[in-house]
Design an enzyme around this catalytic site. Structure first.
Site, PDB file in Angstrom:
ATOM      1  N   ASP A  25     -91.004 -29.621 -20.440  1.00  0.00           N
ATOM      2  CA  ASP A  25     -89.800 -30.094 -19.745  1.00  0.00           C
ATOM      3  C   ASP A  25     -90.003 -31.509 -19.180  1.00  0.00           C
ATOM      4  OD1 ASP A  25     -87.207 -29.799 -18.766  1.00  0.00           O
ATOM      5  OD2 ASP A  25     -87.597 -27.845 -17.857  1.00  0.00           O
ATOM      6  N   GLU A  69     -86.500 -32.814 -23.171  1.00  0.00           N
ATOM      7  CA  GLU A  69     -86.328 -34.069 -22.449  1.00  0.00           C
ATOM      8  C   GLU A  69     -84.842 -34.400 -22.268  1.00  0.00           C
ATOM      9  OE1 GLU A  69     -85.638 -38.404 -23.047  1.00  0.00           O
ATOM     10  OE2 GLU A  69     -85.153 -36.657 -24.264  1.00  0.00           O
ATOM     11  N   TRP A  70     -83.978 -33.531 -22.808  1.00  0.00           N
ATOM     12  CA  TRP A  70     -82.513 -33.563 -22.633  1.00  0.00           C
ATOM     13  C   TRP A  70     -81.831 -34.747 -23.333  1.00  0.00           C
ATOM     14  CZ3 TRP A  70     -84.426 -34.038 -17.097  1.00  0.00           C
ATOM     15  CH2 TRP A  70     -85.086 -32.872 -16.712  1.00  0.00           C
ATOM     16  N   GLY A  71     -82.557 -35.529 -24.104  1.00  0.00           N
ATOM     17  CA  GLY A  71     -81.920 -36.576 -24.898  1.00  0.00           C
ATOM     18  C   GLY A  71     -81.860 -37.952 -24.264  1.00  0.00           C
ATOM     19  N   ASP A 109     -78.507 -28.698 -19.875  1.00  0.00           N
ATOM     20  CA  ASP A 109     -78.559 -27.247 -20.094  1.00  0.00           C
ATOM     21  C   ASP A 109     -77.199 -26.674 -20.494  1.00  0.00           C
ATOM     22  OD1 ASP A 109     -81.138 -27.594 -19.334  1.00  0.00           O
ATOM     23  OD2 ASP A 109     -81.050 -26.289 -17.576  1.00  0.00           O
TER      24      ASP A 109
HETATM   25  C1  GLA Z   1     -84.664 -27.328 -17.214  1.00  0.00           C
HETATM   26  C2  GLA Z   1     -84.572 -26.940 -18.687  1.00  0.00           C
HETATM   27  C3  GLA Z   1     -84.168 -25.480 -18.798  1.00  0.00           C
HETATM   28  C4  GLA Z   1     -85.186 -24.616 -18.083  1.00  0.00           C
HETATM   29  C5  GLA Z   1     -85.343 -25.051 -16.635  1.00  0.00           C
HETATM   30  C6  GLA Z   1     -86.517 -24.377 -15.953  1.00  0.00           C
HETATM   31  O1  GLA Z   1     -83.411 -27.273 -16.597  1.00  0.00           O
HETATM   32  O2  GLA Z   1     -83.663 -27.771 -19.352  1.00  0.00           O
HETATM   33  O3  GLA Z   1     -84.050 -25.096 -20.150  1.00  0.00           O
HETATM   34  O4  GLA Z   1     -86.415 -24.695 -18.759  1.00  0.00           O
HETATM   35  O5  GLA Z   1     -85.565 -26.458 -16.544  1.00  0.00           O
HETATM   36  O6  GLA Z   1     -86.683 -24.764 -14.622  1.00  0.00           O
END
Ligand code: GLA
Length: 423
Positions: free
Chosen positions: A181, A214-216, A236
Site C-alpha cells: 500500500d 498506489e491508487w494511480g 478504493d
Molecule cells: C487502502 C487500500 C485498501 C486497503 C486499506 C487497508 O485504503 O487502498 O485496499 O488495503 O488501505 O488499510
C-alpha cells in the site's frame, strides 16, 4: 568519463578529439558535446535499471483469490482467514480458478527488538507461518499486506526501511502474494519505493506476486510493467453502483472506478495488470443485476478477480456469480488483452475484448435505470468483422446461434448481456 560513456560514444569522442587537435575553439565545442553525450548515457543507464528490470514471470493471467478488506476491514483474524480458505474449496471457487487467500491490513503486531515484524498475538495467535501452512494444505496460496510508508493505512508498522527484512520474513512464512500500500509515504518517490520492495522480494528467491496499491497517483501503468504484477489504478471501491458516500470521498462507486480504469486498457498484459480494486459481489450494497454487471466488467477488463465478501456465508446468488466459469474464462484468456468500450450512446455501451484464437467477448451494458435494446454489429468488432462464429450467452450459458453480422438484446437496468463469439 570512460565509466559513464558507452563504447560508441567513447570512440566518437576519441576520433573527434584527434581531428580537432590544435583547434582550441572546436575542441571546447566537442568537449561540451562529449559531456552532453556522457550525461545522456548515464541518464539512460539509470532509467534502464528501473524500466528494463526483467519481469518476475508471475501472474500470466490476472490473479484470482479472496482478500479480507472489503468485508472485514480491521476485524480480521486467523479464524476468518481459515474459514475463507475452507470456503474457497467448498464453494467451488477453487475449481473455478481462485487461488490466493490474502489477509489485508491489521494483521500486524509490533516489530521485535531486531526490527522483525510480528503478527498481532491475539488475533493471529498461531502465527502467520501456521496460517500460510493451513492455506497451502487446502491447495491454495497465501497473501499478505504491507505498506511502502512508515505506517500502513490503519496505523500499523509499514515496511519503509525494513524492506529486505520484511521480504525475508514473508518468504520464511511461505507468503506467495504481497499487496503493498501507499499510506504514510511522505515525500517518497513511488518508482523508487516499489522498486526497492520488488528487488527485495526477488532476492528471497521465492515466487511472490507483487500487488502494488498506489491508487494511480504516479501513473504506475507508465513505469511499473516490470516492477509489479498488478497496480491499483484508482482509490478504493465502494459497494454501490453509482452513489458516492457524502462523508467519504475516498471510496468510489463502481461507475467511477470503471471510467477511470477503462482508458488504461493498452497498458495491461500478461504479468502486469491494471487493478480497479477488489470485488464487492455479495456484500449487499448492489442488486443481483449490478453484481453480475460488476463481475462481467471486471472480467472483460482482464482485472484481478479478488472476491471481497464473506465467502464462508455467501448466498447462492453471490456464489453463482463468482463461479461463472464462462465469464471467468474471458478474464483469464491467455491473450491477456484488456477489453474496452467500443461504443457509447448515452446509457447504452458496447465493450469488446479480443480473445486467444481469434474470438471476441462482447458486453452490452445498460448504465441507465430503464431497460434498453442494444445492438452490436460488425463495425464494433474490429479485425473480426467478417468472422464466422458461434455466439454464446455467458450468463444463460446457451448457444444463441451463428454470428450474422449483428446481435440485438434487451438489457435490464444497470445490467449486461455478455456474449462470446467463438470462431
Ligand atoms: C487502502 C487500500 C485498501 C486497503 C486499506 C487497508 O485504503 O487502498 O485496499 O488495503 O488501505 O488499510
Amino acid at each position: 568519463m570512460a565509466d559513464l560513456l558507452g563504447g560508441d560514444e567513447m570512440k566518437f569522442c576519441g576520433r573527434a578529439h584527434r581531428r580537432v587537435r590544435g583547434l582550441l575553439g572546436r575542441a571546447i565545442l566537442v568537449a561540451a558535446a562529449c559531456l552532453f553525450v556522457a550525461q545522456n548515457a548515464w541518464a539512460a543507464e539509470t532509467t534502464q535499471k528501473v524500466v528494463n528490470k526483467a519481469p518476475n514471470g508471475l501472474a500470466q493471467t490476472p490473479p484470482m483469490g479472496w482478500n479480507s478488506w472489503n468485508k472485514f476491514a480491521c476485524n480480521v483474524d486467523e479464524k476468518t482467514v481459515r474459514a475463507a480458505a475452507d470456503a474457497m474449496v467448498k464453494s467451488g471457487m477453487k475449481d473455478a480458478g481462485y487461488e490466493y487467500v490474502v489477509v489485508d491490513d491489521c494483521w500486524q503486531g509490533p516489530r521485535d527488538a531486531n526490527g522483525f515484524i510480528t503478527a498481532n498475538p491475539v488475533k493471529f495467535s498461531s502465527g502467520i507461518k501456521a496460517l500460510a501452512d493451513y492455506v497451502h494444505s487446502r491447495g491454495l496460496k497465501f497473501g499478505i499486506y504491507s505498506d511502502a510508508g512508515r505506517e500502513t493505512c490503519d496505523g500499523f508498522s509499514g515496511s519503509q526501511g525494513h524492506e529486505y527484512q520484511d521480504a525475508m520474513t514473508y518468504a520464511r512464512w511461505g507468503v506467495d502474494y504481497l499487496k503493498y500500500d501507499w499510506c504514510e509515504t511522505g515525500s517518497r518517490n513511488a518508482e523508487e519505493a516499489y522498486a526497492v520492495m520488488a528487488d527485495a522480494l526477488r532476492e528471497t528467491g521465492r515466487p511472490i506476486v507483487f500487488s502494488m496499491c498506489e491508487w494511480g497517483g504516479s501513473k504506475p501503468w507508465l513505469w511499473a510493467r516490470n516492477v509489479g504484477n498488478l497496480w491499483r489504478t484508482t482509490g478504493d471501491i465502494r459497494d454501490s453502483f453509482d452513489k458516492w458516500d457524502p462523508k467519504n470521498q475516498w471510496v468510489h462507486p463502481l461507475l467511477e472506478i470503471l471510467d477511470d480504469n477503462e482508458p488504461l486498457w493498452s497498458f495491461a498484459g500478461p504479468g502486469h495488470w491494471n487493478d480497479p480494486d477488489m470485488l464487492e459481489v455479495g456484500n449487499g450494497g448492489m442488486t443481483t443485476a449490478e453484481y453480475r454487471t460488476h463481475f462481467s466488467l471486471w472480467a472483460i477488463m482482464a482485472a484481478p478477480l479478488m472476491a471481497g465478501n464473506d465467502i464462508s456465508t455467501m448466498d447462492e446468488s453471490a456464489r453463482s456469480i463468482l463461479t461463472n466459469k464462462d465469464v471467468i474464462a474471458v478474464d483469464q484468456d491467455r491473450l491477456g488483452v484488456q477489453g474496452h468500450r467500443v461504443s457509447k450512446d448515452g446509457d447504452k455501451e458496447i465493450w469488446m475484448k479480443p480473445l486467444a484464437g481469434g474470438g471476441r467477448a462482447v458486453l452490452l451494458f445498460n448504465r441507465g435505470a430503464t431497460p434498453v435494446n442494444i445492438t452490436v454489429d460488425n463495425g464494433h468488432l474490429g479485425d473480426a468483422s467478417t468472422m464466422r462464429a458461434r455466439v454464446r450467452d455467458l450468463w444463460t450459458h446457451k448457444e444463441v446461434g451463428n454470428w450474422k453480422g449483428s446481435y440485438s438484446a434487451t438489457v435490464e437496468p444497470h445490467g449486461v448481456v455478455m456474449l462470446r463469439l467463438n470462431p
